[in-house]
Write a protein that holds these residues in place. Structure first.
Motif, PDB file in Angstrom:
ATOM      1  N   ARG A  35     -20.134  21.512  35.657  1.00  0.00           N
ATOM      2  CA  ARG A  35     -19.280  20.348  35.916  1.00  0.00           C
ATOM      3  C   ARG A  35     -19.130  20.103  37.414  1.00  0.00           C
ATOM      4  NH1 ARG A  35     -16.164  22.399  31.163  1.00  0.00           N
ATOM      5  NH2 ARG A  35     -14.937  23.711  32.555  1.00  0.00           N
ATOM      6  N   ILE A 131     -11.304  16.644  36.522  1.00  0.00           N
ATOM      7  CA  ILE A 131     -12.199  17.527  35.776  1.00  0.00           C
ATOM      8  C   ILE A 131     -11.398  18.389  34.806  1.00  0.00           C
ATOM      9  CG2 ILE A 131     -14.012  19.275  35.970  1.00  0.00           C
ATOM     10  CD1 ILE A 131     -14.636  16.486  37.210  1.00  0.00           C
ATOM     11  N   SER A 161     -13.886  14.201  33.238  1.00  0.00           N
ATOM     12  CA  SER A 161     -14.569  15.039  32.248  1.00  0.00           C
ATOM     13  C   SER A 161     -13.543  15.579  31.268  1.00  0.00           C
ATOM     14  CB  SER A 161     -15.323  16.190  32.928  1.00  0.00           C
ATOM     15  OG  SER A 161     -14.465  17.261  33.234  1.00  0.00           O
ATOM     16  N   THR A 224     -19.446  19.146  27.416  1.00  0.00           N
ATOM     17  CA  THR A 224     -18.458  18.413  28.215  1.00  0.00           C
ATOM     18  C   THR A 224     -18.922  16.982  28.360  1.00  0.00           C
ATOM     19  OG1 THR A 224     -17.676  20.320  29.502  1.00  0.00           O
ATOM     20  CG2 THR A 224     -17.429  18.159  30.503  1.00  0.00           C
ATOM     21  N   ILE A 226     -18.519  13.203  30.079  1.00  0.00           N
ATOM     22  CA  ILE A 226     -18.099  12.711  31.389  1.00  0.00           C
ATOM     23  C   ILE A 226     -18.186  11.191  31.421  1.00  0.00           C
ATOM     24  CG2 ILE A 226     -18.614  12.704  33.868  1.00  0.00           C
ATOM     25  CD1 ILE A 226     -19.801  15.497  33.531  1.00  0.00           C
TER      26      ILE A 226
END
Length: 388
Positions: A35, A131, A161, A224, A226
């Motif tokens: 990330r 994040i 994210s 994840t 985003i």
């Protein structure tokens, strides 16, 4: 990505508790690192000057971004002040930062406070990152979040994210990935929310992610997800002055980095580069001496000037830095002194970049380097002690 016959409580971020006979997905590099690397690449691509990380936690992302040459201001915001006490010092400039200063000034500030509060110091940034943050909000806080970040801060780019719950079916548990998560969205849920927010606040959004699924399970998407939001072009830029308000956050830590914009550091680098070039030319001169011819020095007839020619093999192709000096005055010797004209020194690209003109070069080095009477050349001993 690898698969191992292990189970873990936090498979996505690397805190592994081994339990036999169950499969788990292991990310390499760890997902948190993927990330942050994703954000780092975005910064390198778009070259923002001002970046704020909301919910910055252990400041790991800020520590990665501080080496990006384009940045002039980095800000981290987190409600947990204890994390700053433990990790804030990791953002300080080290010895290497003083020996090799940045091109641009950089100020790093950590604020303690809620990202759901409006603080005018967070207005006008080029990029804001969130994040793994929004999944920690309850429904009331989630409703406040867009107005603060998209409406009030209104940065040029926002990176959000959050976990992709579609991926959770591959994990050996059915609960949320973290005990503090209030929700985990599927791709459809996240994209529906993101598109609605983007439309309300005049942003466009594109979707991607990190943490690829194993072979055969591609339909679940990234681990994840985003969203990258870009503020749409407006007839006029937002008037930051109209959004001035209170300083709600508390400054928990701040530091600045040495840079070539600061005169003391620029002078230090210019003096070093000048000495380096002068002594390189002096050594090259001495290596190539085969005979010397005495001729009268028009400025001092009693102190003859030695004119040198070279007996070295045929010259090699000139380096790029040396090509720029071909049309400049050449170094020369008078007695036991070796002189390099400032016009020749400033012709070297790095010195030229640091100084701009001969007058500025002279002003920067005058207190640290010996110049001739007219101030037009650097003067050093021909037989330097370092040669002995």
């Amino acid at each position: 990505m690898e698969e191992n016959n292990l189970e873990c409580n936090s498979v996505v971020d690397g805190n592994v508790e081994e339990v036999p006979d169950k499969k788990v997905i292991k990310f390499n590099p760890p997902l948190y690192r993927q990330r942050y690397e994703f954000v780092k690449k975005l910064v390198a691509q778009h070259e923002p000057k001002k970046v704020a990380d909301l919910g910055c936690g252990d400041v790991f992302l800020l520590r990665m971004l501080k080496y990006q040459k384009c940045l002039e201001e980095l800000v981290g915001v987190d409600i947990n002040e204890e994390k700053f006490k433990w990790h804030g010092c990791k953002l300080s400039a080290c010895v290497g930062d003083h020996l090799d200063p940045r091109e641009l000034d950089l100020i790093i500030t950590l604020y303690q406070g809620s990202v759901l509060e409006k603080d005018c110091r967070l207005v006008g940034f080029d990029m804001v990152t969130c994040i793994e943050l929004i999944e920690h909000f309850d429904s009331e806080d989630l409703a406040k979040f867009p107005e603060v970040v998209f409406g009030y801060m209104s940065p040029a780019m926002i990176v959000i994210s959050t976990p992709n719950s579609d991926f959770n079916s591959l994990f050996p548990y059915s609960d949320f990935r973290d005990l503090d998560h209030k929700f985990e969205w599927s791709r459809m849920e996240f994209q529906t929310w993101a598109l609605d927010v983007a439309n309300r606040y005049n942003y466009s959004v594109e979707f991607t992610g990190v943490g690829e699924p194993p072979s055969g399970a591609e339909d679940v998407g990234y681990c994840t997800q985003i969203g990258i939001f870009h503020r749409k072009a407006q007839a006029t830029e937002p008037d930051i002055s109209e959004q001035q308000g209170q300083h709600v956050y508390q400054v928990a830590y701040t530091t600045s980095y040495p840079s070539l914009q600061q005169i003391k550091y620029r002078r230090r680098v210019v003096v070093y580069e000048t000495y380096r070039e002068v002594h390189r030319m002096r050594r090259k001169y001495k290596m190539g001496l085969t005979w010397c011819e005495l001729e009268a020095d028009p400025e001092d007839p009693d102190n003859p000037r030695r004119k040198f020619t070279s007996g070295l093999p045929s010259p090699q192709p000139l380096k790029e830095a040396e090509k720029s000096t071909e049309m400049t005055p050449k170094p020369f010797c008078i007695g036991d002194k070796f002189y390099v004209p400032l016009e020749r020194i400033i012709a070297y690209p790095k010195v030229k970049h640091l100084c701009g003109n001969v007058e500025e070069l002279r002003a920067l080095i005058a207190d640290a380097v010996e110049l001739n009477c007219s101030g037009s050349a650097v003067q050093v001993d021909l037989d330097h002690y370092a040669d002995c």
